[in-house]
Design an enzyme around this catalytic site. Structure first.
Site, PDB file in Angstrom:
ATOM      1  N   ASN A  67       0.941  -1.151   0.092  1.00 51.32           N
ATOM      2  CA  ASN A  67      -0.061   0.016  -0.173  1.00 51.32           C
ATOM      3  C   ASN A  67       0.896   1.252  -0.122  1.00 51.32           C
ATOM      4  OD1 ASN A  67       0.396   0.933   2.863  1.00 51.32           O
ATOM      5  ND2 ASN A  67      -0.487  -1.227   3.162  1.00 51.32           N
TER       6      ASN A  67
ATOM      7  N   LYS B 252       8.847 -18.039  -8.598  1.00 52.24           N
ATOM      8  CA  LYS B 252       8.219 -17.011  -9.341  1.00 52.24           C
ATOM      9  C   LYS B 252       7.181 -17.357 -10.189  1.00 52.24           C
ATOM     10  CE  LYS B 252       9.537 -13.343 -12.141  1.00 52.24           C
ATOM     11  NZ  LYS B 252      10.350 -12.891 -13.295  1.00 52.24           N
TER      12      LYS B 252
ATOM     13  N   LYS C  12     -14.252   2.382  14.881  1.00 52.40           N
ATOM     14  CA  LYS C  12     -13.027   1.936  14.917  1.00 52.40           C
ATOM     15  C   LYS C  12     -12.538   1.880  16.393  1.00 52.40           C
ATOM     16  CE  LYS C  12     -11.624   1.779  10.162  1.00 52.40           C
ATOM     17  NZ  LYS C  12     -10.842   2.526   9.085  1.00 52.40           N
TER      18      LYS C  12
HETATM   19  N1  CTP Z   1      -4.933  -2.339  12.068  1.00 52.54           N
HETATM   20  C1  CTP Z   1      -4.672  -3.429  12.693  1.00 52.54           C
HETATM   21  N2  CTP Z   1      -4.637  -4.599  11.984  1.00 52.54           N
HETATM   22  C2  CTP Z   1      -5.119  -4.663  10.815  1.00 52.54           C
HETATM   23  C3  CTP Z   1      -5.704  -3.528  10.155  1.00 52.54           C
HETATM   24  C4  CTP Z   1      -5.385  -2.346  10.931  1.00 52.54           C
HETATM   25  O1  CTP Z   1      -3.993  -3.133  13.769  1.00 52.54           O
HETATM   26  N3  CTP Z   1      -5.157  -5.928  10.341  1.00 52.54           N
HETATM   27  C5  CTP Z   1      -5.071  -1.080  12.683  1.00 52.54           C
HETATM   28  C6  CTP Z   1      -4.212  -0.019  12.073  1.00 52.54           C
HETATM   29  O2  CTP Z   1      -3.036   0.236  12.305  1.00 52.54           O
HETATM   30  C7  CTP Z   1      -4.991   1.352  12.356  1.00 52.54           C
HETATM   31  C8  CTP Z   1      -6.473   0.962  12.788  1.00 52.54           C
HETATM   32  O3  CTP Z   1      -6.332  -0.615  12.825  1.00 52.54           O
HETATM   33  O4  CTP Z   1      -4.581   1.923  13.631  1.00 52.54           O
HETATM   34  C9  CTP Z   1      -7.451   0.985  11.746  1.00 52.54           C
HETATM   35  O5  CTP Z   1      -6.927   0.898  10.465  1.00 52.54           O
HETATM   36  P1  CTP Z   1      -7.629   0.907   9.068  1.00 52.54           P
HETATM   37  O6  CTP Z   1      -6.888   0.232   8.080  1.00 52.54           O
HETATM   38  O7  CTP Z   1      -8.186   2.486   8.957  1.00 52.54           O
HETATM   39  O8  CTP Z   1      -9.117   0.116   9.380  1.00 52.54           O
HETATM   40  P2  CTP Z   1      -9.534  -1.396   9.362  1.00 52.54           P
HETATM   41  O9  CTP Z   1     -10.075  -1.841  10.630  1.00 52.54           O
HETATM   42  O10 CTP Z   1      -8.739  -2.241   8.490  1.00 52.54           O
HETATM   43  O11 CTP Z   1     -10.877  -1.318   8.399  1.00 52.54           O
HETATM   44  P3  CTP Z   1     -11.137  -0.735   7.021  1.00 52.54           P
HETATM   45  O12 CTP Z   1      -9.756  -1.112   6.158  1.00 52.54           O
HETATM   46  O13 CTP Z   1     -12.202  -1.696   6.536  1.00 52.54           O
HETATM   47  O14 CTP Z   1     -11.369   0.529   6.985  1.00 52.54           O
END
Ligand code: CTP
Length: 409
Positions: free
Chosen positions: A208, A288, A336
């Site tokens: 990402n 690969k 969240k």
């Molecule tokens: N996070 C985490 N583990 C994951 C995904 C997210 O610990 N597998 C943490 C991120 O580091 C951040 C928070 O959760 O502090 C929110 O992450 P975000 O990507 O915004 O949300 P998601 O819970 O993954 O939800 P979505 O992608 O559906 O918005």
């Protein structure tokens, strides 16, 4: 406060007399104190009084000393480690909020880029007026520290909120700002940063756009605050800051989880700024993948949500999350915050210019469990990191004595 350079700005309110005592206490504590006054302030207290107490000339006029011209507002701004405005009138707040610079004091403020502590003091109705409150919100959003007025009898014969806090309270707030240098001493903080990479085969991955900047700045700020910092970083080209207790480079979400869990029990706080991939390849290829077929289908399985897991495991640890959103920012972030059992969450709309991936600024809101929201305007990631660390320190201090002064917990 030995050796600190403090510039006090006095504006035209009756409470100006209390500031004489503030200047005196600061001077006695070893600070170098200079005072600048608005013309109206001199109606309440003579510049000579401040001059005698601080042993320094008091500045009022923009062009007072044409013969010895050294651009007063710039030299005053350069002098100060901290500017304290007390009392701050409604008129001053309005000017500062809108960048008006029509006298020495407001011009100096505009030429100053370090910490400012504002102590508003005025009649209750003026304080509660939506215009004043809006101006205060603008200033708070820019990171200006506000010491709220006390409630009590006012000089205008009424009673209510608007009294300038007592000199010892103002000096304590100033002391807290300087002490905030070591506010996390003895605390262990885990910071995660960057994006995780999920292998497709030994050569390719799913990744990402996270650069890791925000998390690295948080780690830097926590080190500066005296914490023992473990930085667990996914994909990022940044150099780890000096002074880390441990730097752990990881690739995948599973690896990040394993390392966070390893240190979690003894940590006081985890700040998850990493962009953790929500899915990984179910069966990464051992070799690969060759481009033999026209269509390649990758099967993904869900990664564990590290922060959610910490939310179920936590005892006294402070958990801070991030929510990078592209729509319904506050609503999604609040969800969240609750679902992951966090103390606060830093939310931002990554579609805004000056926020999000790769850039060195951010436009964020901090959302608290009691639904309070702090909206910050665009600021550097370093400044936002400092705000986050101040709030963590506030939560970790037994007597909640650190900043933010204005957040009710
Ligand atoms: N996070 C985490 N583990 C994951 C995904 C997210 O610990 N597998 C943490 C991120 O580091 C951040 C928070 O959760 O502090 C929110 O992450 P975000 O990507 O915004 O949300 P998601 O819970 O993954 O939800 P979505 O992608 O559906 O918005």
């Amino acid at each position: 406060m030995i050796g600190k350079n403090i510039l006090i700005g006095v504006t035209g309110g009756i409470a100006a007399y209390k500031v004489v005592e503030v200047a005196s206490r600061l001077k006695k504590s070893g600070a170098n104190v200079k005072v600048m006054m608005t013309k109206h302030a001199t109606e309440f207290v003579s510049p000579r009084t401040f001059q005698e107490i601080t042993n320094n000339a008091v500045s009022v006029e923009m062009f007072a000393d044409a013969a010895n011209f050294n651009v007063a507002h710039i030299s005053l701004a350069n002098f100060a480690d901290l500017i304290v405005i007390a009392p701050a009138t409604a008129n001053f707040l309005a000017k500062m909020a809108h960048g008006i610079a029509d006298d020495l004091l407001t011009t100096t403020i505009l030429a100053y880029d370090k910490k400012v502590l504002i102590c508003p003091s005025m009649n209750t109705k003026m304080y509660e007026n939506p215009a004043t409150q809006a101006n205060l919100s603008i200033l708070k959003a820019r990171g200006v520290e506000i010491l709220e007025p006390n409630a009590g009898n006012l000089a205008c014969g009424t009673s209510g909120k608007g009294r300038l806090p007592e000199p010892e309270e103002i000096c304590a707030a100033i002391g807290n700002l300087f002490n905030s240098a070591r506010i996390l001493s003895g605390k262990k903080i885990i910071v995660t940063a960057g994006g995780t990479l999920e292998a497709i085969d030994p050569v390719r991955y799913i990744g990402n756009r996270s650069s890791g900047k925000m998390g690295f700045e948080i780690a830097k700020s926590a080190i500066k605050a005296g914490a023992e910092v473990i930085l667990i970083a996914g994909n990022s080209n940044l150099e780890p800051p000096n002074g880390l207790k441990e730097f752990i480079k990881v690739e995948s979400a599973l690896e990040m989880r394993e390392n966070v869990l390893k240190h979690f029990e003894t940590a006081n706080c985890v700040i998850m700024s990493a962009a953790v991939a929500d899915y990984r390849i179910k069966n990464p290829a051992a070799q690969k993948i060759k481009k033999d077929s026209e269509v390649l289908t990758l099967e993904l399985v869900k990664n564990p949500d590290i922060l959610r897991e910490l939310g179920t495991l936590k005892k006294s640890q402070i958990l801070v999350g991030f929510a990078a959103e592209t729509q319904n920012v506050l609503e999604y972030a609040r969800k969240k915050l609750v679902e992951k059992n966090l103390e606060f969450i830093v939310a931002n709309d990554v579609t805004l210019e000056g926020a999000g991936f790769g850039v060195s600024t951010n436009i964020a809101s901090i959302i608290w469990r009691d639904e309070q929201v702090e909206n910050f305007s665009k600021m550097s990631k370093a400044d936002l990191a400092e705000k986050i660390i101040e709030r963590v320190a506030h939560l970790l201090s037994k007597d909640k004595k650190f900043f933010p002064l204005t957040v009710n917990q």
